[in-house]
Motif scaffolding. Sequence first.
Motif, PDB file in Angstrom:
ATOM      1  N   ILE C  81       0.850  -1.182   0.000  1.00  0.00           N
ATOM      2  CA  ILE C  81       0.000   0.000   0.000  1.00  0.00           C
ATOM      3  C   ILE C  81       0.894   1.243   0.000  1.00  0.00           C
ATOM      4  O   ILE C  81       1.836   1.345   0.779  1.00  0.00           O
ATOM      5  N   ASN C  82       0.599   2.152  -0.902  1.00  0.00           N
ATOM      6  CA  ASN C  82       1.406   3.361  -1.010  1.00  0.00           C
ATOM      7  C   ASN C  82       1.006   4.381   0.046  1.00  0.00           C
ATOM      8  O   ASN C  82      -0.157   4.468   0.425  1.00  0.00           O
ATOM      9  N   ALA C  83       1.975   5.150   0.505  1.00  0.00           N
ATOM     10  CA  ALA C  83       1.681   6.274   1.370  1.00  0.00           C
ATOM     11  C   ALA C  83       2.858   7.229   1.316  1.00  0.00           C
ATOM     12  O   ALA C  83       4.020   6.801   1.332  1.00  0.00           O
ATOM     13  N   ALA C  84       2.540   8.500   1.246  1.00  0.00           N
ATOM     14  CA  ALA C  84       3.588   9.512   1.110  1.00  0.00           C
ATOM     15  C   ALA C  84       4.147   9.851   2.485  1.00  0.00           C
ATOM     16  O   ALA C  84       3.970  10.948   2.996  1.00  0.00           O
ATOM     17  N   LYS C  85       4.805   8.899   3.109  1.00  0.00           N
ATOM     18  CA  LYS C  85       5.365   9.111   4.431  1.00  0.00           C
ATOM     19  C   LYS C  85       6.791   9.670   4.357  1.00  0.00           C
ATOM     20  O   LYS C  85       7.276  10.256   5.316  1.00  0.00           O
ATOM     21  N   SER C  93       6.745  12.979  -1.337  1.00  0.00           N
ATOM     22  CA  SER C  93       5.875  14.013  -0.770  1.00  0.00           C
ATOM     23  C   SER C  93       4.465  13.773  -1.268  1.00  0.00           C
ATOM     24  O   SER C  93       4.258  12.982  -2.187  1.00  0.00           O
ATOM     25  N   THR C  94       3.508  14.455  -0.654  1.00  0.00           N
ATOM     26  CA  THR C  94       2.127  14.342  -1.114  1.00  0.00           C
ATOM     27  C   THR C  94       2.034  14.692  -2.592  1.00  0.00           C
ATOM     28  O   THR C  94       1.382  14.012  -3.375  1.00  0.00           O
ATOM     29  N   TYR C  95       2.721  15.761  -2.956  1.00  0.00           N
ATOM     30  CA  TYR C  95       2.639  16.172  -4.354  1.00  0.00           C
ATOM     31  C   TYR C  95       3.191  15.098  -5.290  1.00  0.00           C
ATOM     32  O   TYR C  95       2.619  14.800  -6.330  1.00  0.00           O
ATOM     33  N   ARG C  96       4.304  14.498  -4.877  1.00  0.00           N
ATOM     34  CA  ARG C  96       4.917  13.494  -5.741  1.00  0.00           C
ATOM     35  C   ARG C  96       3.995  12.271  -5.912  1.00  0.00           C
ATOM     36  O   ARG C  96       3.864  11.730  -7.000  1.00  0.00           O
ATOM     37  N   ASN C 123      -2.178   9.005   6.747  1.00  0.00           N
ATOM     38  CA  ASN C 123      -3.049   8.647   7.867  1.00  0.00           C
ATOM     39  C   ASN C 123      -3.411   7.169   7.862  1.00  0.00           C
ATOM     40  O   ASN C 123      -3.637   6.567   8.907  1.00  0.00           O
ATOM     41  N   ILE C 124      -3.517   6.611   6.663  1.00  0.00           N
ATOM     42  CA  ILE C 124      -3.921   5.203   6.565  1.00  0.00           C
ATOM     43  C   ILE C 124      -2.916   4.335   7.302  1.00  0.00           C
ATOM     44  O   ILE C 124      -3.277   3.427   8.049  1.00  0.00           O
ATOM     45  N   ILE C 125      -1.636   4.639   7.076  1.00  0.00           N
ATOM     46  CA  ILE C 125      -0.601   3.812   7.690  1.00  0.00           C
ATOM     47  C   ILE C 125      -0.672   3.956   9.212  1.00  0.00           C
ATOM     48  O   ILE C 125      -0.609   2.969   9.951  1.00  0.00           O
ATOM     49  N   SER C 154      10.679   4.813  -2.809  1.00  0.00           N
ATOM     50  CA  SER C 154      10.171   3.643  -2.088  1.00  0.00           C
ATOM     51  C   SER C 154       9.116   4.125  -1.106  1.00  0.00           C
ATOM     52  O   SER C 154       9.438   4.638  -0.042  1.00  0.00           O
ATOM     53  N   ARG C 155       7.851   3.958  -1.471  1.00  0.00           N
ATOM     54  CA  ARG C 155       6.787   4.441  -0.593  1.00  0.00           C
ATOM     55  C   ARG C 155       5.766   3.352  -0.304  1.00  0.00           C
ATOM     56  O   ARG C 155       4.702   3.614   0.218  1.00  0.00           O
ATOM     57  N   THR C 156       6.116   2.130  -0.656  1.00  0.00           N
ATOM     58  CA  THR C 156       5.142   1.065  -0.496  1.00  0.00           C
ATOM     59  C   THR C 156       5.360   0.317   0.814  1.00  0.00           C
ATOM     60  O   THR C 156       6.426  -0.250   1.037  1.00  0.00           O
ATOM     61  N   PHE C 157       4.346   0.337   1.668  1.00  0.00           N
ATOM     62  CA  PHE C 157       4.359  -0.420   2.924  1.00  0.00           C
ATOM     63  C   PHE C 157       3.809  -1.802   2.624  1.00  0.00           C
ATOM     64  O   PHE C 157       2.911  -1.946   1.793  1.00  0.00           O
ATOM     65  N   TYR C 158       4.326  -2.800   3.307  1.00  0.00           N
ATOM     66  CA  TYR C 158       3.921  -4.150   2.937  1.00  0.00           C
ATOM     67  C   TYR C 158       3.987  -5.099   4.121  1.00  0.00           C
ATOM     68  O   TYR C 158       4.584  -4.799   5.149  1.00  0.00           O
TER      69      TYR C 158
END
Lengths: 224, 249, 667
Positions: C81-85, C93-96, C123-125, C154-158
């Motif tokens: 799951i992606n998240a701009a953390k 970033s959020t924009y990216r 927030n999801i994470i 690398s923004r994918t949590f797994y």
Amino acid sequence: MGATGLFLCLFLVGHLAGNLQLFIGGAEGQLQFNEYAKFMTTNPAVKILSYLTYFSILFHTVDGILLAVENRKARPVKYAYNKPSANSSWASRNMAVLGTLVLAFIVVHMSNFWAQMHWGEIPVQISGPDGTLDEPLKDLHTVVLGFFNPAENSLALAAALLYAFAMVAIAFHLWHGFQSAWQSLGVNHPRYTPLIKGAGKAFSVVIPALFAIIPLYLYFTQAA
Amino acid sequence: MNLTLKIWRQAGPSVIGKMETYKVSDISPDMSFLEMMDVLNDQLIRDGKDPVAFDHDCREGICGMCSMYINGQAHGPNRGTTTCQLHMRSFKDGDTIYIEPWRAAAFPVIKDLSVDRSSFDRIIQAGGYVSVNTSGNTQDANAIPVPKENADKAFDAATCIGCGACVATCTNSSAMLFVSAKVSQLALLPQGDPERELRVLRMVEQMDKEGFGNCSNTGACEVECPKGISLENIARMNREYLRASVTSE
Amino acid sequence: MATLNSRIPEGSLGEKWTNHKNSIRLVNPANKRNIDIIIVGTGLAGSSAAASFAEMGYNVKAFCFQDSPRRAHSIAAQGGINAAKNYQNDGDSTYRLFYDTIKGGDYRSREANVYRLAEVSANIIDQCVAQGVPFARDYGGLLDNRSFGGVLVSRTFYAKGQTGQQLLLGAYSALSRQISKGKVQMYNRHEMMDVVLVDGQCRGIIARNLVTGEIERHGAHAVVLASGGYGNVFYLSTNAMGSNGSAAWKAHRKGAYFANPCFTQIHPTCIPVSGDYQSKLTLMSESLRNDGRIWVPKKKEHVEAIRNGSMRPENLAEEDRDYYLERRYPSFGNLVPRDVASRAAKERCDEGFGVNKTGEAVFLDFSSAIMRYGKTEANVQGVKNPSEAQMQKMGEDVVRAKYGNLFEMYEKITDDNPYQTPMKIYPAVHYTMGGLWVDYNLMTNVPGLYATGESNFSDHGANRLGASALMQGLADGYFVIPYTVGEYLADDIRTGPINTNTPEFEVAEKEVKDRIKGFLNSNGKTPVDEFHRRLGRIMWDKCGMARNEQGLKSAISEIQALREEFYRDVKVPGRAEEFNPELEKAGRVADFMELGELMCRDALERNESCGGHFREEYQTEEGEALRDDENYAYVAAWEYTGMPAEAKLHKEELVFENVELKQRSYK
């Protein structure tokens, strides 16, 4: 079940230690065994332990029966074709049966000796190897020897075999029960559990084997 | 391959069922077990007979819906495999295969091979969660580091798919492996810590109410679990339960 | 019928969602107790929404056709799951995340929706971790990340290869908590059969109890469809057997517009088809492309040798291999977006380089990754001059730790050991970007009827990036719809409970019953599955990875003919008042036959290539998708008129104020 089971394992060790004295022959053996028997029936500390043992057996039995009944109810329709051997040991699936056999043996065994010792009319030992005893002792030693002596007991062979067979049931019961008790008490650790399992297997073979040898030894030495 | 199938047929929950025999032919070894069942059903429908009802959904081993007792074993002869991932190459031409539903009082049959596993849902509802609202205003995900070892163990426990193979295979129909997997997962994580005592007490109470049997540590569940959930979890739950029973007010 | 008003809030992109939340109408807690909401589907979008609504105080009824909410197909999502953390400090970033998603979607999604998605992703994470979701962590105890196609960070949590499962179980536990409180009434093994409209507003549903066959009426002040996508229209797909488009289709027939139905995602890395009996295709996570290299032989004679088994692929010399993704797209290499990777595989196979018997497979090879990891691991363990075998062994262990369950799954299905020999993969239908048209509040054009997750069209444009479906499902359910539903329900506080004893419910119920009777009384001979299979073949051949005008036109008439044959010749055994899986399938396939036609209609209308929609007539000289922003930068929202092929098109123009429309380049 786990806690009482493990306590009963301890009891087995104590019981065996006593029984092994039957290997000591002659008058010395007789005296030592009878003194031991007296100690076991009169010492207050032992009394407490023995009440704990009665309780454990009772609890283990009653709880076991209740669980077995619940377990039967949990599967009202059986499988037409089942292959449990693929995933579990025979002993682990037959603890209730094995337990029942063990319980039956305990009843027989207690009526053979324990009841005799407490309420039976049994011979009295008056003198030991060093002369007359200060106080006469109940001669359980003679009762035990006589029980497995074909000359005195026509059923001695059957008794010896029955006792040995009961030990096989206990062995299977312990084979699963020893390590299962630890698991029930929440002890499971990648490092220690293999040790517990190993110890359990050794325990379940060695202890019943030693127990079983005694009646056979008494029978065959006296029959010869 | 040609096969003989002995399948449990039961028209409804309150009807008495029985084993029926069917033949299927030209089965490819590359078929999955459920695809073989599809072939059978296709045949039955074309013959104007009632097809066999069975539960299945994702067919990739993760949803936990498929649930067949095949030749005396939950999910069939292979280890770490759900029925949908079992392939016909595990059988031989001419084999007779017994197919039965999960059998447990707590999993009543709905029809044929379909059973009702809502008892599992009710156990989770009794406490298999962390009481946190979904506001998104929790602390940052990295605020509490979790030791990798605990995180990995929690994950391993959490891979349970809730299929019920543990219950089906247990000689006592016990649900301990399922329940302990959830208890363990949350007990191993700091997020689950505040409710750990109440959780284990409630979940175990619900489990007993549902009519599952008791654990006698045969270890069959661990062997048959398609996700390899460890017995360690049951020990952990026993520990949690003891601790909670002793300390709770 | 309402016109398309997307209700995008005023303000700059970064302020829209905040402003909207600040000005949105609220329902006070006491009134929430008098409001009922129905949710159809309990995947990520449905479970999360049900839990959130219940926490807020609404009365919720949730429906799923499976035996438990935990079985929804979100559970099968593998990669992450992606998240701009920006935990990796690699410039995220959020924009990216917003930009990558818009670009990955080939500029066919709504800027405001996508930005909001990127905004709430972090927030999801936080939320999931608080729920006890066991994400992968590093040795310091902090969360680990990996990379997915179409992005350079690398923004994918797994959670290994089971991220969807862990997230769904998290949402399911939140839902379970509300069920135990009595705030959610859960209806397992229930299928929504129709939505009910009263005075133009959605006021409930008709559902069938799948166990007893009973037809039930359920009233509510709002209905949320979180019923997933319609990829099963292709019969063979990575979807679950039960995944269906019926809920959305029923809503469409009752007036909800269906947007961009032709945008389907073909996932590049699935296990190839092995025979006619096949019932579904299995995905191999995109995360494998982090380490796997995709290739086919350069020479036809080697292709032949591999196909007939006289040569093992691992023995083919390096210089004879064509790593075509690395060759064509040097900057993204094997991590190009899904649509690009899929088409490239198809191109090679169409040219005759497919490596299995059917000619429809390419290799995904881990040997260089295994050696690379093996070498590093040998250094770590202090082994000097390790042998090849040692490196292979150590490398295999590293790869096993990362993808073990996927490799096992592959071996179970194919009987090949992917540590030793390259995997064979081929693209397969995976996700549908299209879905019910919704406004910024996720409400369809039917007041009171909402759509979330895969069942709406809003965030992924013409192509979804990997690890974004989970993000969208949870964003919609946890953080978007709980707020936006207030805007509509604020008018409903005096309505009181919805009465289901009205002519509208009666008519809807009768229609449902008549339809069921129709299936059961059809005197045909052919099982439902066969029709489904034939429909799938038409869709895959003519509305699949590549489409053209002629094919689409013929597909429409073929589908119409098939549908006619279906109603004449289908055989549905059993009764209506019992557990009857064949009857369930019949209803779903009947709907797919209409939906498939609309997909072709949409594909025919869109005279451009973009994302997952590749029209052969519109491509660059190098074979890349050729978009037409001047004429097709719009959402195609279709209104049902009785015949899918004659649906009425409404256009929502897409306005791009924050990104410049460019040709996507991953070279």
